[in-house]
Write an enzyme that holds these catalytic residues in place. Structure first.
Site, PDB file in Angstrom:
ATOM      1  N   THR A  48      45.489  58.204  38.368  1.00  0.00           N
ATOM      2  CA  THR A  48      45.004  56.836  38.537  1.00  0.00           C
ATOM      3  C   THR A  48      45.855  56.055  39.531  1.00  0.00           C
ATOM      4  O   THR A  48      47.085  56.162  39.531  1.00  0.00           O
ATOM      5  CB  THR A  48      44.999  56.103  37.190  1.00  0.00           C
ATOM      6  N   PHE A  92      49.554  53.559  35.479  1.00  0.00           N
ATOM      7  CA  PHE A  92      49.131  53.984  34.135  1.00  0.00           C
ATOM      8  C   PHE A  92      49.541  55.429  33.859  1.00  0.00           C
ATOM      9  O   PHE A  92      48.791  56.188  33.222  1.00  0.00           O
ATOM     10  CB  PHE A  92      47.615  53.845  33.937  1.00  0.00           C
ATOM     11  N   ILE A  93      50.732  55.840  34.305  1.00  0.00           N
ATOM     12  CA  ILE A  93      51.141  57.242  34.192  1.00  0.00           C
ATOM     13  C   ILE A  93      51.949  57.468  32.913  1.00  0.00           C
ATOM     14  O   ILE A  93      53.094  57.009  32.795  1.00  0.00           O
ATOM     15  CB  ILE A  93      51.942  57.684  35.432  1.00  0.00           C
ATOM     16  N   PRO A 105      46.316  52.035  41.646  1.00  0.00           N
ATOM     17  CA  PRO A 105      46.043  50.611  41.439  1.00  0.00           C
ATOM     18  C   PRO A 105      44.621  50.201  41.815  1.00  0.00           C
ATOM     19  O   PRO A 105      44.042  49.310  41.189  1.00  0.00           O
ATOM     20  CB  PRO A 105      47.079  49.929  42.339  1.00  0.00           C
ATOM     21  N   GLU A 108      41.627  68.152  27.997  1.00  0.00           N
ATOM     22  CA  GLU A 108      42.211  66.815  27.837  1.00  0.00           C
ATOM     23  C   GLU A 108      41.348  65.953  26.917  1.00  0.00           C
ATOM     24  O   GLU A 108      41.857  65.245  26.042  1.00  0.00           O
ATOM     25  CB  GLU A 108      42.350  66.131  29.202  1.00  0.00           C
ATOM     26  N   THR A 158      36.191  56.892  30.653  1.00  0.00           N
ATOM     27  CA  THR A 158      35.667  55.861  29.756  1.00  0.00           C
ATOM     28  C   THR A 158      34.447  56.369  28.985  1.00  0.00           C
ATOM     29  O   THR A 158      33.821  57.364  29.364  1.00  0.00           O
ATOM     30  CB  THR A 158      35.250  54.607  30.545  1.00  0.00           C
TER      31      THR A 158
END
Length: 383
Positions: free
Chosen positions: A131, A161-162, A133, A248, A371
């Site tokens: 991910t 967001f790591i 920005p 995952e 999502t």
């Protein structure tokens, strides 16, 4: 107040013994440290080496690379016990179930022998840099660039967001090696964090999972050997990501179901001990009905999860099945935990209660790993 949870069909005597080891470790090393880790926004670095010493790292990596030689079932047991311990900080599922498997599947033999034993011992902590920005679920839109110069890649870009960002020693990084080629221009490169030009940003202040070191990472003319490319050639990154994402998403489903079961157990115990208007809260019909619904939700989710784990152990879990598991379990855990908070009343909103932390922690499950909306889109393509 334990739920009557049917023993999973994929469990064995060996896994029963392993569950006891995982449970003991989680109760001893994770549960007592929650408030301290939340304040620090990260777990102790020593936790990783302790886990390595007792054999909880690289569980499903072959023994020839220093791993445990187990299967995804061993991973699932560990993640269940972590969820039941109330911990949301230790990024072991990313390290064990995701990063180590990118290396196992795509790194050269030389690099596997160099890196994987360090993953097993806890000397190395792994992270995945996807991910950015400006991009979320759209991995084709990443801007981080890797340019080949001789026997090296020069990398520039930023990730956010790591998970494990503050502790990571090796980052599997999604980069563009050909900015004009869309998905075919994405590659994965392993970047040791002691490389010049790499720097960590802040550990992010999140709503939940507050003990987890979720961080920003920056790459300024970072030079790594061309041998750190994962795969035989450039442009395989998007396919590699798609191949690994089902596991995952199954990991997220495992944690969701275990979290659901833990929430119902906590709420059963609380409502049978807590009194209101002269009787236990469990004595009210609304409480009984809400918990009956929650227990049923958990049981149905467990049955579907067990089916998906069985399929995955046979190599048969497809992208659609993993998306369904991720979508269903994360949507249900959010509902169940929210209902459980309501039954705790005001105490359910107090962060010293595990149910309040769980309520904040589970919200991200509908976002990370793709999502809920992305899951629906994936599923709809197969209809």
């Amino acid at each position: 107040m334990p739920l009557n949870i049917q023993r999973s069909s994929w469990m064995t005597e060996d896994l029963d013994d392993f569950r006891q080891l995982a449970k003991t470790f989680c109760q001893k090393e994770l549960t007592p440290n929650q408030e301290r880790w939340i304040a620090a926004k990260q777990v102790d670095r020593e936790l990783w080496t302790k886990a390595g010493e007792v054999g909880l790292l690289a569980l499903s990596i072959p023994e020839e690379y220093g791993g445990g030689g187990g299967t995804f079932a061993h991973e699932a047991v560990l993640y269940e016990e972590q969820a039941r311990s109330g911990d949301g900080g230790w990024g072991v599922s990313v390290h064990n179930g995701i990063v180590a498997h990118y290396l196992l599947a795509y790194a050269s033999e030389e690099k596997k022998k160099e890196w994987l034993p360090k993953f097993a011992s806890g000397e190395y902590v792994g992270a995945v840099g996807m991910t950015e920005p400006g991009t979320g679920s759209d991995l084709q839109g990443i801007k981080t660039r890797a340019v080949r110069q001789g026997d090296e890649y020069v990398i520039n870009g930023a990730k956010t967001f790591i998970t494990n960002g503050a502790h990571a020693d090796l980052v599997v990084l999604a980069v563009k090696t050909d900015p004009e080629a869309g998905a075919k221009g994405v590659s994965l490169i392993a970047v040791p964090t002691d490389t010049a030009g790499f720097r960590r940003g802040r550990v992010l202040d999140k709503v939940g999972l507050r003990g987890q070191d979720t961080a920003e990472l920056f790459f300024d003319d970072v030079r790594v050997p061309a041998a750190n490319l994962l795969g035989d050639e450039e442009g395989q990154g998007f396919i590699q990501l798609m191949q690994q994402l089902p596991q995952e998403r199954l990991i997220i489903a495992v944690t969701a179901v275990a979290g659901m079961e833990a929430a119902v157990e906590q709420t059963l115990a609380y409502t049978k001990e807590r009194t209101a208007f002269g009787r236990p809260v469990f004595g009210f019909q609304n409480t009984k009905f809400k918990l009956a619904e929650a227990a049923t939700e958990a049981a149905v989710a467990r049955a579907f999860l067990d089916q998906c784990i069985e399929r995955h152990l046979k190599g048969e879990l497809d992208v659609q099945g993993a998306a369904m598991a991720k979508l269903w379990t994360t949507e249900r855990v959010n509902k169940v935990v929210d209902d459980c908070v309501q039954l705790f009343g005001g105490y359910g909103y107090m962060m010293e209660y595990p149910i309040a932390r769980a309520w904040a922690d589970v919200r991200i499950s509908r976002i990370f790993g793709g999502t809920s909306e992305i899951m629906k889109d994936i599923i709809s393509r197969t209809l």
